[in-house]
Design a protein around this motif. Structure first.
Motif, PDB file in Angstrom:
ATOM      1  N   ASP A  18      -7.458  12.079  -7.121  1.00 40.09           N
ATOM      2  CA  ASP A  18      -7.814  10.676  -7.464  1.00 40.09           C
ATOM      3  C   ASP A  18      -7.350  10.042  -6.141  1.00 40.09           C
ATOM      4  O   ASP A  18      -6.063   9.936  -5.845  1.00 40.09           O
ATOM      5  N   ALA A  19      -8.249   9.462  -5.250  1.00 37.58           N
ATOM      6  CA  ALA A  19      -7.696   8.840  -3.958  1.00 37.58           C
ATOM      7  C   ALA A  19      -6.676   7.812  -4.202  1.00 37.58           C
ATOM      8  O   ALA A  19      -5.924   7.385  -3.423  1.00 37.58           O
ATOM      9  N   GLU A  20      -6.762   6.892  -5.410  1.00 34.53           N
ATOM     10  CA  GLU A  20      -5.940   5.844  -5.888  1.00 34.53           C
ATOM     11  C   GLU A  20      -4.613   6.447  -6.534  1.00 34.53           C
ATOM     12  O   GLU A  20      -3.772   5.590  -6.948  1.00 34.53           O
ATOM     13  N   LEU A  21      -4.236   7.578  -6.762  1.00 31.39           N
ATOM     14  CA  LEU A  21      -3.061   7.930  -6.983  1.00 31.39           C
ATOM     15  C   LEU A  21      -1.925   7.807  -6.160  1.00 31.39           C
ATOM     16  O   LEU A  21      -1.763   8.461  -5.150  1.00 31.39           O
ATOM     17  N   THR A  22      -0.959   7.063  -6.477  1.00 29.31           N
ATOM     18  CA  THR A  22       0.169   6.692  -5.502  1.00 29.31           C
ATOM     19  C   THR A  22       1.406   6.650  -6.366  1.00 29.31           C
ATOM     20  O   THR A  22       1.248   6.574  -7.758  1.00 29.31           O
ATOM     21  N   ARG A  24       3.124   4.135  -6.713  1.00 28.22           N
ATOM     22  CA  ARG A  24       3.051   2.936  -7.620  1.00 28.22           C
ATOM     23  C   ARG A  24       2.025   2.959  -8.671  1.00 28.22           C
ATOM     24  O   ARG A  24       2.388   2.669  -9.873  1.00 28.22           O
ATOM     25  N   ALA A  25       0.946   3.657  -8.548  1.00 31.22           N
ATOM     26  CA  ALA A  25       0.280   3.861  -9.550  1.00 31.22           C
ATOM     27  C   ALA A  25       0.538   4.659 -10.746  1.00 31.22           C
ATOM     28  O   ALA A  25       0.348   4.288 -11.972  1.00 31.22           O
ATOM     29  N   VAL A  26       1.382   5.892 -10.610  1.00 28.92           N
ATOM     30  CA  VAL A  26       1.903   6.572 -11.453  1.00 28.92           C
ATOM     31  C   VAL A  26       2.728   6.042 -12.152  1.00 28.92           C
ATOM     32  O   VAL A  26       3.056   5.935 -13.414  1.00 28.92           O
ATOM     33  N   ALA A  27       3.879   4.972 -11.496  1.00 31.92           N
ATOM     34  CA  ALA A  27       4.973   4.178 -12.155  1.00 31.92           C
ATOM     35  C   ALA A  27       4.166   3.278 -13.024  1.00 31.92           C
ATOM     36  O   ALA A  27       4.551   2.909 -14.177  1.00 31.92           O
ATOM     37  N   GLU A  28       3.225   2.347 -12.460  1.00 25.87           N
ATOM     38  CA  GLU A  28       2.500   1.350 -13.342  1.00 25.87           C
ATOM     39  C   GLU A  28       2.023   1.954 -14.598  1.00 25.87           C
ATOM     40  O   GLU A  28       2.106   1.430 -15.789  1.00 25.87           O
ATOM     41  N   ARG A  29       1.295   3.224 -14.569  1.00 27.33           N
ATOM     42  CA  ARG A  29       0.657   3.951 -15.767  1.00 27.33           C
ATOM     43  C   ARG A  29       1.725   4.229 -16.784  1.00 27.33           C
ATOM     44  O   ARG A  29       1.457   4.256 -17.810  1.00 27.33           O
ATOM     45  N   SER A  33       9.525   1.655 -13.037  1.00 27.54           N
ATOM     46  CA  SER A  33       9.429   1.265 -11.578  1.00 27.54           C
ATOM     47  C   SER A  33       9.362   2.364 -10.581  1.00 27.54           C
ATOM     48  O   SER A  33       9.431   3.655 -11.086  1.00 27.54           O
ATOM     49  N   VAL A  34       8.867   2.163  -9.411  1.00 29.56           N
ATOM     50  CA  VAL A  34       8.503   3.201  -8.490  1.00 29.56           C
ATOM     51  C   VAL A  34       9.933   4.085  -8.219  1.00 29.56           C
ATOM     52  O   VAL A  34      10.102   5.006  -8.197  1.00 29.56           O
ATOM     53  N   ARG A  74      -1.751  14.571  -1.875  1.00 30.94           N
ATOM     54  CA  ARG A  74      -1.700  13.224  -1.702  1.00 30.94           C
ATOM     55  C   ARG A  74      -1.112  12.546  -0.828  1.00 30.94           C
ATOM     56  O   ARG A  74      -0.851  11.401  -0.649  1.00 30.94           O
ATOM     57  N   PHE A  75      -0.811  13.379   0.311  1.00 32.94           N
ATOM     58  CA  PHE A  75      -0.426  12.458   1.648  1.00 32.94           C
ATOM     59  C   PHE A  75      -1.591  12.269   2.357  1.00 32.94           C
ATOM     60  O   PHE A  75      -2.366  13.109   2.759  1.00 32.94           O
TER      61      PHE A  75
END
Length: 115
Positions: A18-22, A24-29, A33-34, A74-75
């Motif tokens: 998933d190109a949107e996996l960051t 921040r996205a993992v933390a929010e899910r 916090s990051v 994911r870099f």
């Protein structure tokens, strides 16, 4: 913490494409916090940079470009990966790969009179 860690780890591995996996996205899910996410990774001794390091030293992956290994974990920007790798291992990923695989770095023999 362990059930949460296993859930986060499974989520990341399942969504690597998933190109949107960051972070921040993992933390929010996972409603954290990051910074806490980073602490969880540090406590486990596992980072994305460490996964890349393992792949760089893997002989079957020697033909895979470094940028492809970085993207696999994911870099999205080569410069970010190189900076992260240097900070963690005090050398660029290309030097580490050559050292780990026992191959000469490009240009290693350019001053050699016998070569």
């Amino acid at each position: 913490m362990r059930p949460r860690w296993r859930h986060i780890q499974a989520f990341v591995e399942h969504n690597l494409a998933d190109a949107e996996l960051t972070p921040r996205a993992v933390a929010e899910r996972h409603h954290i916090s990051v910074r806490y996410l980073q602490l969880l990774f540090q406590r486990q001794g596992t980072t994305l940079t460490e996964h890349c390091r393992t792949d760089l030293a893997d002989p079957p992956l020697r033909q895979l470009p470094i940028r492809a290994i970085a993207a696999r974990w994911r870099f999205t920007r080569a410069a970010d990966f190189t900076r992260s790798f240097r900070a963690a291992y005090a050398m660029p990923p290309s030097d580490y790969r050559h050292s780990a695989l026992g191959t000469p770095a490009p240009g290693a023999y350019k001053d050699c009179a016998e070569c």
